[in-house]
Design a protein around this motif. Structure first.
Motif, PDB file in Angstrom:
ATOM      1  N   ARG A 229     103.357  49.851 -46.691  1.00  0.00           N
ATOM      2  CA  ARG A 229     102.684  49.827 -45.447  1.00  0.00           C
ATOM      3  C   ARG A 229     101.733  48.884 -45.012  1.00  0.00           C
ATOM      4  NH1 ARG A 229     103.715  54.774 -44.936  1.00  0.00           N
ATOM      5  NH2 ARG A 229     102.143  55.379 -46.664  1.00  0.00           N
ATOM      6  N   HIS A 230     100.771  48.837 -46.016  1.00  0.00           N
ATOM      7  CA  HIS A 230      99.607  48.152 -46.112  1.00  0.00           C
ATOM      8  C   HIS A 230     100.146  46.354 -45.807  1.00  0.00           C
ATOM      9  CE1 HIS A 230      95.827  46.260 -46.970  1.00  0.00           C
ATOM     10  NE2 HIS A 230      96.503  45.268 -48.073  1.00  0.00           N
ATOM     11  N   ILE A 231     100.968  46.088 -46.388  1.00  0.00           N
ATOM     12  CA  ILE A 231     101.471  44.670 -46.415  1.00  0.00           C
ATOM     13  C   ILE A 231     101.778  44.591 -44.893  1.00  0.00           C
ATOM     14  CG2 ILE A 231     103.394  43.111 -46.831  1.00  0.00           C
ATOM     15  CD1 ILE A 231     103.036  44.082 -50.004  1.00  0.00           C
ATOM     16  N   ARG A 232     102.741  45.473 -44.517  1.00  0.00           N
ATOM     17  CA  ARG A 232     103.389  45.249 -43.056  1.00  0.00           C
ATOM     18  C   ARG A 232     102.305  45.399 -42.023  1.00  0.00           C
ATOM     19  NH1 ARG A 232     109.107  48.437 -44.349  1.00  0.00           N
ATOM     20  NH2 ARG A 232     109.979  46.474 -44.942  1.00  0.00           N
ATOM     21  N   GLU A 233     101.265  46.506 -42.233  1.00  0.00           N
ATOM     22  CA  GLU A 233     100.308  46.519 -41.155  1.00  0.00           C
ATOM     23  C   GLU A 233      99.590  45.229 -41.034  1.00  0.00           C
ATOM     24  OE1 GLU A 233      98.274  49.987 -42.541  1.00  0.00           O
ATOM     25  OE2 GLU A 233      99.866  51.177 -41.510  1.00  0.00           O
ATOM     26  N   HIS A 234      99.353  44.352 -41.923  1.00  0.00           N
ATOM     27  CA  HIS A 234      98.653  43.263 -41.891  1.00  0.00           C
ATOM     28  C   HIS A 234      99.225  41.924 -41.381  1.00  0.00           C
ATOM     29  CE1 HIS A 234      95.843  45.968 -43.691  1.00  0.00           C
ATOM     30  NE2 HIS A 234      94.971  45.336 -43.283  1.00  0.00           N
TER      31      HIS A 234
ATOM     32  N   ILE B 150      98.324  38.361 -36.019  1.00  0.00           N
ATOM     33  CA  ILE B 150      98.115  39.799 -36.720  1.00  0.00           C
ATOM     34  C   ILE B 150      97.372  39.183 -37.991  1.00  0.00           C
ATOM     35  CG2 ILE B 150      98.686  41.773 -37.571  1.00  0.00           C
ATOM     36  CD1 ILE B 150     100.987  41.820 -35.700  1.00  0.00           C
ATOM     37  N   PHE B 151      98.138  38.293 -38.575  1.00  0.00           N
ATOM     38  CA  PHE B 151      97.600  38.047 -40.127  1.00  0.00           C
ATOM     39  C   PHE B 151      96.432  37.284 -40.427  1.00  0.00           C
ATOM     40  CE2 PHE B 151      97.984  35.471 -44.043  1.00  0.00           C
ATOM     41  CZ  PHE B 151      98.060  36.503 -44.784  1.00  0.00           C
ATOM     42  N   ASP B 152      95.711  37.878 -40.968  1.00  0.00           N
ATOM     43  CA  ASP B 152      94.437  37.293 -41.587  1.00  0.00           C
ATOM     44  C   ASP B 152      94.442  37.718 -43.220  1.00  0.00           C
ATOM     45  OD1 ASP B 152      91.588  37.100 -42.215  1.00  0.00           O
ATOM     46  OD2 ASP B 152      91.030  37.072 -40.127  1.00  0.00           O
ATOM     47  N   ALA B 153      94.423  36.700 -43.804  1.00  0.00           N
ATOM     48  CA  ALA B 153      94.270  36.946 -45.232  1.00  0.00           C
ATOM     49  C   ALA B 153      93.105  37.762 -45.689  1.00  0.00           C
ATOM     50  CB  ALA B 153      94.501  35.673 -46.227  1.00  0.00           C
ATOM     51  N   ASP B 154      91.890  37.181 -45.291  1.00  0.00           N
ATOM     52  CA  ASP B 154      90.612  37.555 -45.636  1.00  0.00           C
ATOM     53  C   ASP B 154      90.576  39.311 -45.504  1.00  0.00           C
ATOM     54  OD1 ASP B 154      89.981  35.608 -46.993  1.00  0.00           O
ATOM     55  OD2 ASP B 154      88.694  34.735 -45.164  1.00  0.00           O
ATOM     56  N   ARG B 155      91.026  39.678 -44.094  1.00  0.00           N
ATOM     57  CA  ARG B 155      90.808  41.026 -43.510  1.00  0.00           C
ATOM     58  C   ARG B 155      91.714  41.819 -44.540  1.00  0.00           C
ATOM     59  NH1 ARG B 155      93.838  43.658 -39.791  1.00  0.00           N
ATOM     60  NH2 ARG B 155      94.954  41.820 -38.949  1.00  0.00           N
TER      61      ARG B 155
END
Length: 112
Positions: free
Chosen positions: A32-37, A61-66
């Motif tokens: 879920r964490h992976i998909r939500e980001h 949506i994707f931001d590696a730091d976030r």
């Protein structure tokens, strides 16, 4: 966007087998964490002790730091990462304290 990362595993057949077993049943909170980001797909390949991860992300949506900051406050993700570190080892080119290292694309057939 496609991202490719490398990481090594500890050179122990029993640990490698357990690592692969755990990746056949990744915890739902981690997925879920992976998909939500904004990660649309993720694949991990292995050759010996070297791992290659390919991620496709939604750039809106994707931001590696976030994603990394959110992982620090997510108990399940922290627990998963601590467990994974028992099996993982940094590559010879990995700075201290880091895990998955981005790989540099050196060839793209679409350019020809």
């Amino acid at each position: 966007m496609r991202h490719c990362f490398a990481l090594d595993l500890r050179d122990d057949p029993n640990l490698i087998a357990r690592y692969e077993e755990l990746h056949r049943q990744v915890w739902p909170d981690v997925v879920r964490h992976i998909r939500e980001h904004g990660v649309l797909s993720m694949e991990i390949y292995r050759l010996g002790t070297r791992l290659l991860m390919i991620m496709e992300t939604d750039d809106a949506i994707f931001d590696a730091d976030r994603m990394a900051r959110a992982a620090e406050t997510n108990a399940a993700v922290r627990q998963w990462e601590d467990l994974m570190w028992r099996f993982q080892a940094p590559t010879p080119w990995t700075p201290t304290g880091q895990k998955w290292m981005p790989m540099q694309r050196i060839f793209d057939l679409r350019q020809f």
